[in-house]
Design a protein around this motif. Structure first.
Motif, short mmCIF file in Angstrom:
data_model
loop_
_atom_site.label_atom_id
_atom_site.label_comp_id
_atom_site.label_asym_id
_atom_site.label_seq_id
_atom_site.Cartn_x
_atom_site.Cartn_y
_atom_site.Cartn_z
N ASN A 167 0.87 -1.18 0.00
CA ASN A 167 0.00 0.00 0.00
C ASN A 167 0.90 1.23 0.00
OD1 ASN A 167 -1.74 2.14 0.53
ND2 ASN A 167 -2.97 0.98 1.99
N PRO A 168 0.90 1.98 -1.10
CA PRO A 168 1.82 3.12 -1.19
C PRO A 168 1.57 4.20 -0.13
CG PRO A 168 0.21 3.15 -2.97
CD PRO A 168 0.07 1.84 -2.29
N GLU A 169 0.39 4.18 0.50
CA GLU A 169 0.11 5.18 1.54
C GLU A 169 0.88 4.86 2.82
OE1 GLU A 169 -4.03 5.65 2.25
OE2 GLU A 169 -4.49 6.27 0.19
N TYR A 170 1.19 3.56 3.02
CA TYR A 170 1.84 3.15 4.26
C TYR A 170 3.21 2.49 4.04
CZ TYR A 170 -2.81 3.86 6.24
OH TYR A 170 -4.01 4.40 6.64
N HIS A 171 3.45 2.11 2.79
CA HIS A 171 4.70 1.38 2.52
C HIS A 171 5.54 2.13 1.48
CE1 HIS A 171 1.87 -2.20 3.43
NE2 HIS A 171 2.39 -1.73 4.55
N GLU A 172 6.84 2.03 1.64
CA GLU A 172 7.78 2.59 0.66
C GLU A 172 8.65 1.44 0.15
OE1 GLU A 172 11.48 5.77 0.33
OE2 GLU A 172 10.17 5.77 2.11
N ALA A 173 8.44 1.06 -1.12
CA ALA A 173 9.17 -0.07 -1.70
C ALA A 173 10.58 0.37 -2.11
CB ALA A 173 8.42 -0.62 -2.91
N ILE A 174 11.54 -0.39 -1.64
CA ILE A 174 12.92 -0.07 -2.02
C ILE A 174 13.44 -1.04 -3.09
CG2 ILE A 174 13.46 1.01 0.19
CD1 ILE A 174 14.86 -1.59 0.99
N MET A 175 12.76 -2.19 -3.23
CA MET A 175 13.14 -3.13 -4.29
C MET A 175 12.06 -4.20 -4.44
SD MET A 175 16.04 -5.63 -2.61
CE MET A 175 17.16 -4.27 -2.34
N GLU A 180 8.69 -17.31 -3.96
CA GLU A 180 7.77 -18.41 -4.16
C GLU A 180 6.74 -18.48 -3.02
OE1 GLU A 180 10.06 -21.94 -4.51
OE2 GLU A 180 11.03 -21.33 -6.40
N GLU A 181 7.08 -17.86 -1.90
CA GLU A 181 6.21 -17.91 -0.72
C GLU A 181 5.08 -16.89 -0.79
OE1 GLU A 181 6.58 -17.44 4.17
OE2 GLU A 181 8.35 -17.31 2.88
N PHE A 182 5.38 -15.70 -1.38
CA PHE A 182 4.39 -14.62 -1.40
C PHE A 182 3.92 -14.34 -2.83
CE2 PHE A 182 7.03 -13.85 2.37
CZ PHE A 182 6.06 -13.69 3.34
N GLU A 183 2.68 -13.88 -2.92
CA GLU A 183 2.14 -13.50 -4.22
C GLU A 183 2.72 -12.16 -4.65
OE1 GLU A 183 -2.08 -13.36 -4.01
OE2 GLU A 183 -2.32 -15.52 -3.62
N GLU A 184 2.63 -11.89 -5.92
CA GLU A 184 3.15 -10.63 -6.45
C GLU A 184 2.42 -9.46 -5.82
OE1 GLU A 184 3.85 -8.41 -10.76
OE2 GLU A 184 3.03 -10.44 -10.66
N GLY A 185 3.18 -8.45 -5.46
CA GLY A 185 2.60 -7.26 -4.83
C GLY A 185 2.47 -7.37 -3.33
N THR A 186 3.01 -8.43 -2.75
CA THR A 186 2.96 -8.62 -1.29
C THR A 186 4.30 -8.24 -0.68
OG1 THR A 186 1.40 -10.45 -1.55
CG2 THR A 186 2.52 -10.27 0.56
N VAL A 187 4.25 -7.61 0.47
CA VAL A 187 5.48 -7.23 1.18
C VAL A 187 6.12 -8.49 1.76
CG1 VAL A 187 6.45 -5.94 3.12
CG2 VAL A 187 4.57 -4.94 1.75
N VAL A 188 7.36 -8.73 1.37
CA VAL A 188 8.05 -9.94 1.83
C VAL A 188 9.02 -9.67 2.97
CG1 VAL A 188 7.81 -11.03 -0.43
CG2 VAL A 188 9.87 -9.68 0.10
N GLU A 189 9.46 -8.43 3.10
CA GLU A 189 10.42 -8.12 4.16
C GLU A 189 10.34 -6.64 4.52
OE1 GLU A 189 15.28 -8.17 4.97
OE2 GLU A 189 14.44 -9.12 3.17
N VAL A 190 10.50 -6.36 5.82
CA VAL A 190 10.52 -4.98 6.30
C VAL A 190 11.97 -4.59 6.56
CG1 VAL A 190 9.80 -3.38 8.11
CG2 VAL A 190 8.24 -5.19 7.35
N VAL A 191 12.44 -3.60 5.83
CA VAL A 191 13.81 -3.12 6.00
C VAL A 191 13.88 -2.11 7.15
CG1 VAL A 191 15.74 -1.94 4.89
CG2 VAL A 191 14.26 -3.48 3.56
N GLN A 192 12.88 -1.27 7.22
CA GLN A 192 12.81 -0.27 8.30
C GLN A 192 11.34 -0.11 8.71
OE1 GLN A 192 13.39 4.13 7.61
NE2 GLN A 192 15.29 3.72 8.75
N LYS A 193 11.08 -0.18 10.00
CA LYS A 193 9.70 -0.11 10.48
C LYS A 193 9.10 1.27 10.24
CE LYS A 193 9.91 -3.66 14.07
NZ LYS A 193 9.76 -3.94 15.53
#
Length: 211
Positions: A167-175, A180-193
């Motif tokens: 969700n671009p309102e709450y998340h900032e994608a860095i890469m 294989e575990e998550f569907e496309e467009g799902t956050v797989v890892e939090v780099v910074q809370k």
């Protein structure tokens, strides 16, 4: 003989005098009665005039009182209208003051949180770099958790990210990363809370997204 005649004349004269006096008395009594009747009529007429005047005066007095009552009613309506406007203004002022107070409080919390976020980040780095969970590690972890609890007590919450849809309102994608575990467009890892206050983003979560 002459004396008897004289007596008769005297009696006759006396009767005439008495008759005349009686008539005069009757005339006087009649005149008195007429005068009394005239006075009574005049008194009745005067009473009638006074009653008529009193009635007119009463009507005029009632009219004046009704006009005063109408004026007082108008003044009361005006005062009630002004009071209602004052009450509405006061309610609006109180609501506006409460909003301004809440906004000032929120800004203060956001400012404090923003100033402490680097401290939170440093605690997280320290905990990630420490392999041995010794007493020092436990002490650092305890302080870190206390900070997070203090944030939560003030309504400042961590933004949910890992496993959530991006969700671009709450998340900032860095890469984007293959997963294989998550569907496309799902956050797989939090780099910074990231953190928010009442749906107001203080800092978005920096994340990696499946893609």
């Amino acid at each position: 003989m002459d004396k008897e005649k004289e007596n008769i004349e005297m009696e006759t004269e006396k009767e005439k005098t008495e008759t005349a006096a009686k008539k005069a008395q009757e005339n006087e009594n009649s005149q008195v009665e007429e005068n009394e009747e005239e006075k009574a009529e005049e008194t009745e007429e005067l009473k009638g005039v006074q009653m008529e005047l009193s009635r007119e005066e009463l009507i005029e007095e009632v009219k004046e009182k009704n006009e005063k009552i109408e004026e007082m009613d108008a003044e009361i309506d005006d005062l009630l209208s002004r009071l209602q406007r004052l009450q509405a203004d006061f309610v609006n002022y109180r609501k506006r003051s409460q909003r301004e107070k809440a906004e000032m409080s929120a800004r203060g919390k956001i400012k404090l949180c923003a100033s402490l976020l680097p401290v939170i980040d440093n605690f997280e780095r320290a905990l990630k770099s420490e392999d041995n969970k010794n007493e020092f590690y436990q002490g650092v972890e305890m302080i870190y958790n206390q900070l997070l609890k203090t944030f939560a007590d003030q309504g400042i919450e961590e933004i949910l990210a890992e496993g959530e849809e991006f969700n671009p309102e709450y998340h900032e994608a860095i890469m984007r990363v293959e997963s294989e575990e998550f569907e496309e467009g799902t956050v797989v890892e939090v780099v910074q809370k990231g953190f928010s206050l009442d749906d107001r983003v203080i800092r978005p979560a920096m994340v990696k997204v499946a893609g």
